[in-house]
Design an enzyme around this catalytic site. Structure first.
Site, short mmCIF file in Angstrom:
data_model
loop_
_atom_site.label_atom_id
_atom_site.label_comp_id
_atom_site.label_asym_id
_atom_site.label_seq_id
_atom_site.Cartn_x
_atom_site.Cartn_y
_atom_site.Cartn_z
N GLY A 121 0.81 -1.22 0.00
CA GLY A 121 0.00 0.00 0.00
C GLY A 121 0.85 1.27 0.00
CB CYS A 122 3.77 2.28 2.02
SG CYS A 122 2.92 2.16 3.63
CB THR A 123 5.12 0.37 -2.87
OG1 THR A 123 6.09 -0.07 -1.89
CG2 THR A 123 5.77 0.46 -4.24
CB ALA A 140 5.58 6.19 -2.40
#
Length: 154
Positions: A42-44, A47
Site C-alpha cells: 500500500g505504501c509503495t 508513493a
C-alpha cells in the site's frame, strides 16, 4: 487535528539527510502524508502515485512530503528503488507523527496494535490545515487531493 488549525511545526531529515521544516515551506501549499512502512504494497502504491503526479502537483504550487518512522537509510533505499522525486521524512521519535494525530490503534489479521495511520494533511500557504484525509485509499488518494486543490482558490 481540526481544519483551520495551525499545522504543528517539524524539522525532519529526508532520504538524502537534508532537513525539512514546516517554516521552510511557508508561502507554499503542502501535502504532508503519513504512511506506515517503506516498501510495503500500500505504501509503495501511494508513493508511486505521488511520484507519477509530481509535475501536476508542482504546477499547482504544491510541495509533497511523505513521513514514516523508518530510518533515513530505509527511506534512501525506498526512494532509490522507486525513483521517488519528493522528500520522504524520517520520524523515528514519532514526535511529528503523534503531533499530527497519525498514530493510533490499528487492526491486522485480528491483532490490535498501535501504529502509523495512513493520513494526509493539506496545509495552506499560511501553515493552516485546510483538509484532513483519513483512512486513505492509496490508489485514488492523489486524484482526490488534486480535485480538492483545483476546487480551492490557490
Amino acid at each position: 487535528m481540526q481544519t483551520s488549525q495551525l499545522a504543528p511545526s517539524f524539522s525532519l531529515s529526508d532520504q538524502d539527510g537534508r532537513t525539512h521544516s514546516l517554516t521552510a515551506y511557508q508561502g507554499k501549499w503542502i501535502v504532508l502524508y503519513f504512511y506506515p512502512k517503506d516498501d510495503t504494497p500500500g505504501c509503495t502504491k501511494e508513493a508511486c502515485n505521488f511520484r507519477d503526479s509530481f509535475h501536476e502537483l508542482q504546477k499547482l504550487g504544491v510541495v509533497i512530503l511523505g513521513v514514516s518512522k523508518d530510518s533515513v537509510k530505509s527511506h534512501k533505499k525506498f526512494a532509490d528503488k522507486y525513483q521517488l522525486n519528493f522528500p520522504i521524512l524520517s520520524d523515528e521519535s514519532l514526535a511529528t507523527i503523534k503531533a499530527y494525530g497519525a498514530w493510533g490503534a490499528k487492526k491486522f489479521m485480528g491483532r490490535e496494535y498501535n501504529g502509523i495511520l495512513r493520513m494526509t494533511y493539506l496545509i495552506n500557504r499560511k501553515g493552516r490545515v485546510v483538509k484532513v484525509y483519513e483512512k486513505v485509499n492509496p490508489l485514488i488518494h492523489v486524484k482526490d487531493i488534486i480535485d480538492d486543490l483545483k476546487s480551492l482558490e490557490l
